[in-house]
Write a protein that holds these residues in place. Structure first.
Motif, PDB file in Angstrom:
ATOM      1  N   THR A 126      -1.182  -4.122  11.552  1.00 50.68           N
ATOM      2  CA  THR A 126      -0.457  -2.865  11.338  1.00 50.68           C
ATOM      3  C   THR A 126       0.269  -2.875   9.997  1.00 50.68           C
ATOM      4  O   THR A 126      -0.163  -2.246   9.040  1.00 50.68           O
ATOM      5  CB  THR A 126       0.552  -2.624  12.486  1.00 50.68           C
ATOM      6  N   ASP A 127       1.365  -3.618   9.944  1.00 51.28           N
ATOM      7  CA  ASP A 127       2.230  -3.568   8.765  1.00 51.28           C
ATOM      8  C   ASP A 127       1.536  -4.090   7.510  1.00 51.28           C
ATOM      9  O   ASP A 127       1.681  -3.507   6.435  1.00 51.28           O
ATOM     10  CB  ASP A 127       3.490  -4.404   8.995  1.00 51.28           C
ATOM     11  N   HIS A 141       2.808   4.462   1.292  1.00 52.44           N
ATOM     12  CA  HIS A 141       3.252   5.101   2.531  1.00 52.44           C
ATOM     13  C   HIS A 141       4.526   5.896   2.243  1.00 52.44           C
ATOM     14  O   HIS A 141       5.525   5.336   1.793  1.00 52.44           O
ATOM     15  CB  HIS A 141       3.524   4.045   3.610  1.00 52.44           C
ATOM     16  N   ARG A 143       9.567  -1.449   9.067  1.00 56.14           N
ATOM     17  CA  ARG A 143       8.298  -1.894   8.475  1.00 56.14           C
ATOM     18  C   ARG A 143       8.572  -2.599   7.147  1.00 56.14           C
ATOM     19  O   ARG A 143       8.033  -3.674   6.876  1.00 56.14           O
ATOM     20  CB  ARG A 143       7.334  -0.723   8.262  1.00 56.14           C
ATOM     21  N   TYR A 145       0.876  -1.172   0.000  1.00 55.49           N
ATOM     22  CA  TYR A 145       0.000   0.000   0.000  1.00 55.49           C
ATOM     23  C   TYR A 145       0.909   1.216   0.000  1.00 55.49           C
ATOM     24  O   TYR A 145       2.139   1.085   0.149  1.00 55.49           O
ATOM     25  CB  TYR A 145      -0.943   0.014   1.224  1.00 55.49           C
ATOM     26  N   THR A 203       3.398   3.014  15.339  1.00 53.75           N
ATOM     27  CA  THR A 203       3.864   1.871  14.550  1.00 53.75           C
ATOM     28  C   THR A 203       4.107   0.645  15.426  1.00 53.75           C
ATOM     29  O   THR A 203       4.134   0.726  16.654  1.00 53.75           O
ATOM     30  CB  THR A 203       5.173   2.224  13.836  1.00 53.75           C
ATOM     31  N   ALA A 216       0.084   6.619  10.133  1.00 51.47           N
ATOM     32  CA  ALA A 216       0.901   5.465  10.522  1.00 51.47           C
ATOM     33  C   ALA A 216      -0.015   4.246  10.447  1.00 51.47           C
ATOM     34  O   ALA A 216      -1.032   4.282   9.751  1.00 51.47           O
ATOM     35  CB  ALA A 216       1.482   5.655  11.910  1.00 51.47           C
ATOM     36  N   THR A 217       0.356   3.178  11.149  1.00 49.80           N
ATOM     37  CA  THR A 217      -0.435   1.950  11.040  1.00 49.80           C
ATOM     38  C   THR A 217      -1.319   1.729  12.264  1.00 49.80           C
ATOM     39  O   THR A 217      -1.767   0.618  12.514  1.00 49.80           O
ATOM     40  CB  THR A 217       0.494   0.744  10.831  1.00 49.80           C
ATOM     41  N   GLY A 248      -1.938  -2.129   6.936  1.00 49.51           N
ATOM     42  CA  GLY A 248      -1.595  -0.711   6.770  1.00 49.51           C
ATOM     43  C   GLY A 248      -2.532   0.201   7.541  1.00 49.51           C
ATOM     44  O   GLY A 248      -3.308  -0.246   8.387  1.00 49.51           O
ATOM     45  N   PRO A 249      -2.459   1.511   7.254  1.00 46.64           N
ATOM     46  CA  PRO A 249      -3.343   2.469   7.937  1.00 46.64           C
ATOM     47  C   PRO A 249      -4.806   2.077   7.691  1.00 46.64           C
ATOM     48  O   PRO A 249      -5.148   1.605   6.612  1.00 46.64           O
ATOM     49  CB  PRO A 249      -3.013   3.798   7.255  1.00 46.64           C
ATOM     50  N   ARG A 285      10.178  -6.023   7.913  1.00 49.30           N
ATOM     51  CA  ARG A 285       9.224  -7.022   8.423  1.00 49.30           C
ATOM     52  C   ARG A 285       8.339  -7.545   7.304  1.00 49.30           C
ATOM     53  O   ARG A 285       8.081  -8.752   7.207  1.00 49.30           O
ATOM     54  CB  ARG A 285       8.353  -6.411   9.534  1.00 49.30           C
ATOM     55  N   LEU A 286       7.859  -6.629   6.461  1.00 47.04           N
ATOM     56  CA  LEU A 286       6.986  -7.055   5.360  1.00 47.04           C
ATOM     57  C   LEU A 286       7.739  -7.979   4.413  1.00 47.04           C
ATOM     58  O   LEU A 286       7.243  -9.061   4.055  1.00 47.04           O
ATOM     59  CB  LEU A 286       6.448  -5.838   4.608  1.00 47.04           C
TER      60      LEU A 286
END
Lengths: 523, 523
Positions: free
Chosen positions: B53-54, A112, A267, A110, B479, B326-327, B57-58, A270-271
């Motif tokens: 979160t990651d 960011h 981030r 997504y 985050t 942020a997330t 996403g938001p 981790r992804l």
């Protein structure tokens, strides 16, 4: 004048006269009171800091921002009545480099926007890149080899430690106990330094780490990666920038690289490590210049008035260069603004110094104290040979400021036992402003070392640490907000008074024995 | 099983049996030990938090990220064996909005990338803008008028307070004294609330401020400005986002606007106010969708097993939407991950609850508790009429978590004096995990209020504040790093045990008297 005599009485400066006289000084307590009054009540230090930071901008070694700052300070010092304001080359530095554009965002999974900045002296991406990422983590060369064949056309993500939750405050002031420990420091305590075996071990570990880092860089380049995202730590949107940059005119090529906020870097990592395809959009445009590879210092003077002593010089200085991700407010516009304010105060106070007072704003400190080392070599001595130039005997003292924007709590006597009681005397009128401590301890990392290295009396002040070590120093958050006006004013007054005292004293400051020549320190 | 009995003994759970029995419960201490064991030793709470979160996403109200999270949680809850996992519409919310690009930099007097994000539900710039800035500062309508004719085609900079140097830590845990003060709270203490005169004064000030802000927005728009840069505070690269967004399908037009890190905003303002021309480059691309204006909650169940009680429901929930910069890790992926982990633990522990357990992940909380208010209105009662629906009498309790990622220190009994001693009993086995406090105090700002508003027993847990209020809540730094795994595990175990106890108790949780209908609360 009358008001100033009252001020002098109120501040204890008149009472201090006999002690000052004992030292053999013509320092005038009325002038000291004027210094305090001018520095506290008609300060321009924050205005100077604003111009150095916001207006000139980041002042990386040999950058346009540094050039703007050099021009501006030369003009400003002249406008305050200083003489011989000069942008003086100290030698060859390397290439100039400026940022024209920096944009980095995650576009998959997504969108960011990411917080980061081009690493100093890295090249442009030549337009926007849109690429997949690959995470590279290796602590040994064998681990590195596993990535062969996987990096082509990818953006390489390098690892960083996770920031900690902020249970500790960023900023602090020295406690009375901490200052007392500094005051109690004995020169013999240096015996507690690491043994040579320990040192050898540390050096070996450092060499291995540097070798691995070099191999990593070489491999990322030779495998055909598109760019690098790295992070040297930080937290909360703050990131640190790093040393070891390819500014030399003949530096070997490197990839476009950005230094990132750890939260954003982590981030992405981790992804990617969870197997989720991560795509980045990245554009950096940086501009090199190789027309002028020289580095410069800005120097200016208040001429001495004593026939015998005016050929002697009291110097004060701070480095004017900075890192590039912010405006180098605490590192070290603060120091420059305070030193400039000190000479402005001296002029405004109408001081007639016996010795000449010379301010120096050093270039290229961040890359290895280059500006001050070059100046010292050109004017005083080369530590490699220790052949003394005629100016060597004329320097009464050098005072440096480069530990952020905190107020002055005292001074590092840098192992100079004879100088310590003189400083103790000079500090007396400033006890009510929090500056009382003289420590024999050495402090390092900045430009007084260049003087100390050739046996000249170079000193750095003790400053309240505030958030210098944790938040501002070498980060993207080293901005004007970090400069507390009251601290900056106090420091300006204190430096002005020290410089004045050193300029009025019958004798130059005592010196330590001359060091032996250090051929490896050739500059 | 044997291991678990040992665990039960060790943790004091077996000793607690007689007290539990006195309350009229069939809660099994072995199950409580299993809950602790599963939650502490085989936790998946951080994995869940990572996905929320990651990976998702938001999760702004009605955004694609929220949609991803709804889909993922429905699937995940089902995969853990929950039944009837549903993405359930609660009513009409407004437009969906997502960011496709965000770039803002200062291009004169020198280049500097700025930290910021588009304000929620603001439109695109329609390509890159390159414009001069103008600073607008006004505390009265008269001051506003001075800017007439000066804003056309400019980027307007709105003021923000300077961040403070960090002498105070961001994060803290509750001290024993603070918890004791909460425990000692008496309902009568509510008398210390502001008088209606004070309230009226505050409301008037707030109305005046809102009126000024509306006039400011209208003027900036009608004067033909190009865009707005504003800042709601923060520090160190952290910035806050703000409420009051134009998400309604018929919202009046607004300008492109970015919410900025104060350090960057203040640099622009200082330069502009010093008369130095500032040029910005700015591009935002945002995407609206009006196909589906509905808002949703995700609900799923562990069916009850007691013939008589299984039609009754124990609910637990947290809001799954977040702000967009942020997330939304602490606000409120943390709460969702803990609630999801609680039901996962209950399934893994093989619990056979007497009552049905239902988890709800609320949508659109950040815009006004919309998801939970809609759900309560659809299932239980509308506070405007207080006509009770049949489900109203079936709800045993609702437990909420929405104060960040800190471990649970106790629970707000929300003025329900009959519930307090029950909670005190339920907390006993968790004293060694730091959760001991029951306070009668009300706490607000989140979804248990929707239940409380119609006389249902809705409660929120007390959590260690960490850096929720200072650093993460509604910022670009909310985050994954902000989630301490040990705190998240503790909270999961504690919530699972509370839900289990509520599901096993002979009686539903006691209720406060039904409130009167509040026609102004029509939803």
């Amino acid at each position: 004048m009358h008001t100033l005599r009252l001020l002098a009485l109120a501040s204890g400066l008149v009472a201090a006269t006999p002690a000052l006289a004992q030292q053999g000084t013509k320092a005038d307590p009325t002038v000291l009171a004027k210094i305090k009054d001018e520095g506290l009540n008609r300060s321009k230090v924050m205005e100077t800091a604003f111009y150095l930071t916001d207006v000139c901008g980041p002042r990386l070694a040999n950058s346009e921002g540094l050039n703007r700052a050099n021009q501006w300070t030369q003009k400003q010092l002249t406008s305050w009545g200083l003489t011989k304001a000069t942008i003086e080359p100290w030698g060859t530095f390397g290439r100039g480099w400026d940022i024209e554009k920096s944009y980095v965002a995650m576009t998959a999974p997504y969108y960011h926007t990411l917080i980061g900045a081009p690493k100093a002296w890295t090249p442009s991406t030549n337009g926007p890149l849109k690429k997949q990422v690959v995470v590279v983590k290796a602590t040994t060369e064998a681990e590195l080899d596993k990535y062969k064949g996987q990096l082509r056309d990818k953006i390489v993500l390098l690892d960083v430690a996770a920031p900690k939750i902020g249970f500790e405050p960023d900023a602090k002031r020295y406690t009375a106990e901490e200052l007392q420990r500094m005051a109690d420091y004995k020169l013999e305590a240096a015996a507690a330094a690491p043994t040579s075996a320990e040192m050898e071990q540390r050096l070996a570990a450092r060499r291995a780490m540097l070798a691995l880092r070099t191999k990593l860089s070489d491999m990322i380049l030779s495998e055909g990666a598109a760019a690098i995202l790295s992070s040297r730590g930080g937290s909360d949107g703050t990131f640190f920038t790093s040393n070891g940059a390819p500014y030399a005119a003949d530096a070997k090529p490197v990839l476009p690289e950005l230094e990132m906020a750890p939260e954003d870097q982590l981030r992405l990592i981790r992804l990617a490590e969870a197997g989720i395809p991560v795509e980045l959009e990245l554009e950096t445009r940086t501009r090199f210049q190789s027309q002028d590879l020289k580095g410069y210092n800005v120097v200016a003077e208040i001429p001495g008035t004593d026939k015998k002593l005016k050929s002697e010089v009291v110097m004060l200085g701070a480095h004017i260069d900075s890192w590039h991700a912010a405006t180098g407010a605490t590192d070290n516009a603060a120091g420059c603004a305070v030193m400039m304010e000190a000479v402005r105060i001296l002029k405004a106070a109408g001081v007639q110094p016996r010795r000449t007072i010379r301010i120096a704003l050093w270039g290229e400190e961040e890359q290895g104290l280059f500006g001050s080392r070059g100046y010292v070599k050109n004017h005083f001595a080369d530590p490699a040979t220790m052949k003394l130039l005629p100016e060597h005997e004329k320097l009464a003292a050098y005072f440096n400021l480069d530990n952020g924007a905190g107020k002055i709590r005292g001074i590092y006597a840098q192992g100079n036992e004879a100088a310590a009681p003189i400083f103790q005397e000079w500090l007396k009128p400033f006890a009510d402003m929090g500056a009382t401590t003289v420590t024999l301890r050495n402090t390092g990392g900045t430009d007084h070392l260049s003087f100390d290295a050739v046996g000249l009396p170079g000193f750095q002040f003790i400053q309240d640490p505030l958030d210098y070590g944790t938040r501002t120093h070498h980060t993207n958050m080293d901005t004007y907000e970090r400069l507390p006006a009251d601290d900056m004013k106090q420091a300006s007054v204190l430096v002005a008074s020290f410089v004045y005292q050193a300029a009025m004293r019958d004798q130059k400051l005592p010196r330590k024995p001359l060091p032996a020549a250090k051929p490896e320190q050739r500059m």
